[in-house]
Design an enzyme around this catalytic site. Structure first.
Site, short mmCIF file in Angstrom:
data_model
loop_
_atom_site.label_atom_id
_atom_site.label_comp_id
_atom_site.label_asym_id
_atom_site.label_seq_id
_atom_site.Cartn_x
_atom_site.Cartn_y
_atom_site.Cartn_z
CB VAL A 192 -0.94 -0.02 1.20
CG1 VAL A 192 -1.66 1.30 1.60
CG2 VAL A 192 -2.01 -1.14 0.93
CD GLU A 193 2.34 3.86 3.84
OE1 GLU A 193 2.73 4.63 3.23
OE2 GLU A 193 1.18 3.96 4.62
CB THR A 194 6.75 2.30 -1.28
OG1 THR A 194 7.03 0.90 -0.60
CG2 THR A 194 6.83 3.24 -0.23
#
Length: 341
Positions: free
Chosen positions: A125-127
């Site tokens: 989700v983040e990167t």
């Protein structure tokens, strides 16, 4: 800072652009000078060192535009938000990342009690598993937000101070840190304060490097969740139904901190698989999609812990959903066989 392009404001525009181009854009200002003095006195960092670093910082008006909430946000859509993170490419990328770092993920999960798929999901989700960590100068981004974005200046001034402390502790030049437009760093997009408090040296090489070491990121995410109260083996969410929208709104208004119990939910007309004698504290979550049905969920302690990473029920739910998709895909993937000799 507003740039006026009206003809009567050409002189103002020229002056403003000149200020942005000035090498001492930050350090000529009284608020920055006060910050330097305060941080130097509080942390023992020489004022000259802070001043030199901030003289090298560049104002980045773009980061203000990116961090500001939309002028006309309209109604948020859960289905639209979810579709940004749950797709074939992100699931396949997650399986590859999981396979490539299986030992670290399994060990971090065993030590922390955080499921493997949850750890992988956060990084997805983040990167997108380290593909999009950001290339903004963290020093310049945080300085711009700390001194040119009043709505959240206190937060970003704290993070700017934390960045200086992080650089000293790690022995790296403060200007060497690259990350998102908000100063978040590495695979897990930790702000400097979170790196100092929760990041760990997962690969045991003597250096915590969330930008280049996926192993450090894996262990750090697990540690973050543990430090915020992750319950090993605990539930995250459970689907629920309710017919009375007024009651639903009242339950949602109770907030993200789990404070409801089974009796109050049943009294409000909530139908779920939650046992009537459950003593767990619960959050009532509504996931709204304009033009479509609203989904209702019961969020447990671990759901709340996920929101400590990003204080949004949409975010916590998409971490959960991607994790479930990854676990399902991994279970159904054909077993890998050794190459014949």
């Amino acid at each position: 800072m507003i740039l006026s392009f009206a003809r009567p404001g050409i002189a103002l525009l020229t002056l403003t652009l000149s200020a942005y181009c000035s090498a001492a854009y930050f350090t000529d200002r009284a608020d920055v000078q006060a910050f330097i003095a305060e941080v130097s006195a509080r942390q023992g960092i020489p004022a000259a060192e802070l001043r030199t670093a901030l003289e090298g910082a560049t104002p980045l008006p773009r980061v203000i535009e990116l961090v500001k909430p939309p002028a006309d946000p309209g109604v948020r859509s859960w289905q639209r938000y979810r579709s940004r993170f749950i797709d074939k490419a992100r699931i396949q990328g997650g399986l590859s990342f999981w396979r490539d770092h299986q030992q670290a993920i399994a060990d971090a999960s065993a030590r922390s009690g955080v499921p493997e798929e949850i750890i992988v999901s956060f990084i997805g989700v983040e990167t997108v598993y380290g593909r999009n960590t950001g290339n903004f100068s963290a020093l310049s981004a945080l300085a711009t937000l700390a001194f040119d974005y009043p709505p959240r200046a206190p937060l970003f001034r704290r993070e700017l101070e934390e960045l200086f402390l992080l650089a000293r502790e790690q022995g790296h030049p403060v200007e060497s840190y690259k990350g998102s437009y908000a100063g978040a760093l590495g695979y897990p997009q930790f702000l400097p304060s979170s790196i100092r408090r929760y990041a760990v040296d997962g690969d045991r090489d003597g250096d915590i490097d969330l930008r280049n070491s996926p192993t450090d990121a894996i262990y750090s995410i697990a540690n973050f969740l543990v430090e915020h109260g992750w319950v090993p083996g605990g539930k995250i969410v459970m689907p629920a139904r309710i017919a009375d929208e007024a009651q639903a709104a009242r339950l949602v208004a109770a907030g993200i901190l789990p404070s409801l119990d089974a009796a109050s939910l049943q009294a409000a007309g909530v139908s779920s698989m939650l046992p009537a004698d459950s003593n767990e504290h619960i959050t009532f979550v509504d996931l709204v999609s304009p033009g479509g049905p609203t989904e209702y969920w019961l969020g447990f302690r671990n759901f709340y812990v996920i929101t400590r990473y990003n204080r949004s029920s949409f975010y916590a739910m998409v971490v959960h959903d991607l994790a479930q998709a990854l676990r399902s895909a991994k279970a159904s993937a054909p077993a890998r066989t050794a190459n014949p000799r």
